[in-house]
Design a protein around this motif. Structure first.
Motif, PDB file in Angstrom:
ATOM      1  N   PHE A 155       0.846  -1.188   0.000  1.00 51.75           N
ATOM      2  CA  PHE A 155       0.000   0.000   0.000  1.00 51.75           C
ATOM      3  C   PHE A 155       0.879   1.236   0.000  1.00 51.75           C
ATOM      4  N   PRO A 156       0.744   2.098  -1.008  1.00 47.65           N
ATOM      5  CA  PRO A 156       1.600   3.288  -1.099  1.00 47.65           C
ATOM      6  C   PRO A 156       1.165   4.372  -0.124  1.00 47.65           C
ATOM      7  N   LEU A 157       2.157   5.008   0.492  1.00 49.77           N
ATOM      8  CA  LEU A 157       1.894   6.140   1.375  1.00 49.77           C
ATOM      9  C   LEU A 157       2.206   7.461   0.683  1.00 49.77           C
ATOM     10  N   GLY A 158       2.581   7.387  -0.576  1.00 50.79           N
ATOM     11  CA  GLY A 158       2.881   8.536  -1.414  1.00 50.79           C
ATOM     12  C   GLY A 158       3.190   8.012  -2.801  1.00 50.79           C
ATOM     13  N   PRO A 159       3.446   8.884  -3.772  1.00 50.84           N
ATOM     14  CA  PRO A 159       3.792   8.420  -5.114  1.00 50.84           C
ATOM     15  C   PRO A 159       5.072   7.585  -5.077  1.00 50.84           C
ATOM     16  N   ASP A 175       2.754   2.839 -11.537  1.00 47.53           N
ATOM     17  CA  ASP A 175       2.809   4.022 -10.683  1.00 47.53           C
ATOM     18  C   ASP A 175       1.795   3.856  -9.553  1.00 47.53           C
ATOM     19  N   PHE A 176       2.284   3.889  -8.324  1.00 44.91           N
ATOM     20  CA  PHE A 176       1.423   3.717  -7.150  1.00 44.91           C
ATOM     21  C   PHE A 176       1.224   5.066  -6.453  1.00 44.91           C
ATOM     22  N   ALA A 177       0.052   5.235  -5.839  1.00 46.69           N
ATOM     23  CA  ALA A 177      -0.254   6.434  -5.050  1.00 46.69           C
ATOM     24  C   ALA A 177      -1.455   6.124  -4.172  1.00 46.69           C
ATOM     25  N   PRO A 178      -1.577   6.788  -3.008  1.00 48.42           N
ATOM     26  CA  PRO A 178      -2.712   6.520  -2.122  1.00 48.42           C
ATOM     27  C   PRO A 178      -4.059   6.784  -2.780  1.00 48.42           C
TER      28      PRO A 178
END
Length: 230
Positions: A155-159, A175-178
């Protein structure tokens, strides 16, 4: 430089005021036998027979009976109100890794605040153990030996971006982001999982049975022999 109230060459168990199961505490203490309580976590620690060598926090949750049961020199008041007691405890100890119990699972806001502390202090290797899960902030590179088929969530906590080996659904090129793509409910597809992250902004969530392996991976030089499989 901030003074470390407790310094340890081995792991520390941090105890908060939330629910702490005896099996979880026993597992944590087998890997990190020295105990530090965050404010009202001192009462929880004493009730479970784990006397803390330090109590750290703003002390607004430390009841008189618990305070009287501990030597005064073990109680450390951190007056500022801009952070949680977990954050205060994490900042004021020095150890190769910490295992936090009693911070995850009781209240959603407390759990989110604990995760926020992990994100704010990526230099501190800390694992949160609660319920049936263990979670921690992923370092730039991580290698875990896990049972194929077991759950592996990110789980991403930012980009953040990353690369993976050993996951059923690779994360390369994503690309992950909340508020965008997350990586929950992935699965282990090989005995060895490798991750490389662009920034310390990805939370790893594993079944609680993976605690020992996670400790070994995060702190290989300080993990006890039990975690190293010796």
């Amino acid at each position: 430089m901030m003074r470390a109230i407790v310094q340890s060459k081995s792991g520390l168990t941090l105890i908060g005021g939330g629910p702490v199961g005896r099996p979880a505490l026993k597992e944590a203490l087998s890997l990190a036998p020295r105990v530090v309580a965050a404010d009202g976590g001192a009462r929880r620690a004493l009730a479970l027979g784990a006397e803390p060598e330090a109590v750290i926090g703003d002390l607004d949750s430390l009841d008189a009976r618990t305070r009287a049961a501990l030597p005064p020199e073990r109680i450390h008041h951190v007056a500022e109100q801009d952070s949680t007691d977990f954050d205060k405890a994490l900042r004021h100890v020095s150890a190769p890794f910490c295992i936090g119990v009693g911070f995850w699972g009781a209240r959603m806001d407390h759990g989110l605040a604990a995760i926020n502390a992990l994100a704010r202090h990526p230099d501190r290797r800390c694992l949160l153990l609660g319920g049936r899960e263990v979670c921690f902030l992923c370092p730039p590179e991580l290698e875990l030996h896990l049972r194929p088929g077991s759950r592996f969530s990110l789980f991403p906590l930012g980009p953040v971006t990353g690369e993976s080996e050993g996951l059923e659904w690779p994360i390369d090129g994503l690309d992950f982001a909340p508020d965008g793509r997350v990586g929950t409910s992935n699965r282990v597809s090989a005995p060895r999982v490798r991750l490389r992250m662009s920034a310390p902004r990805m939370l790893v969530l594993l079944p609680s049975g993976a605690l020992r392996e996670a400790v070994r991976a995060l702190a290989p030089d300080a993990a006890p022999a039990a975690a190293r499989g010796e």
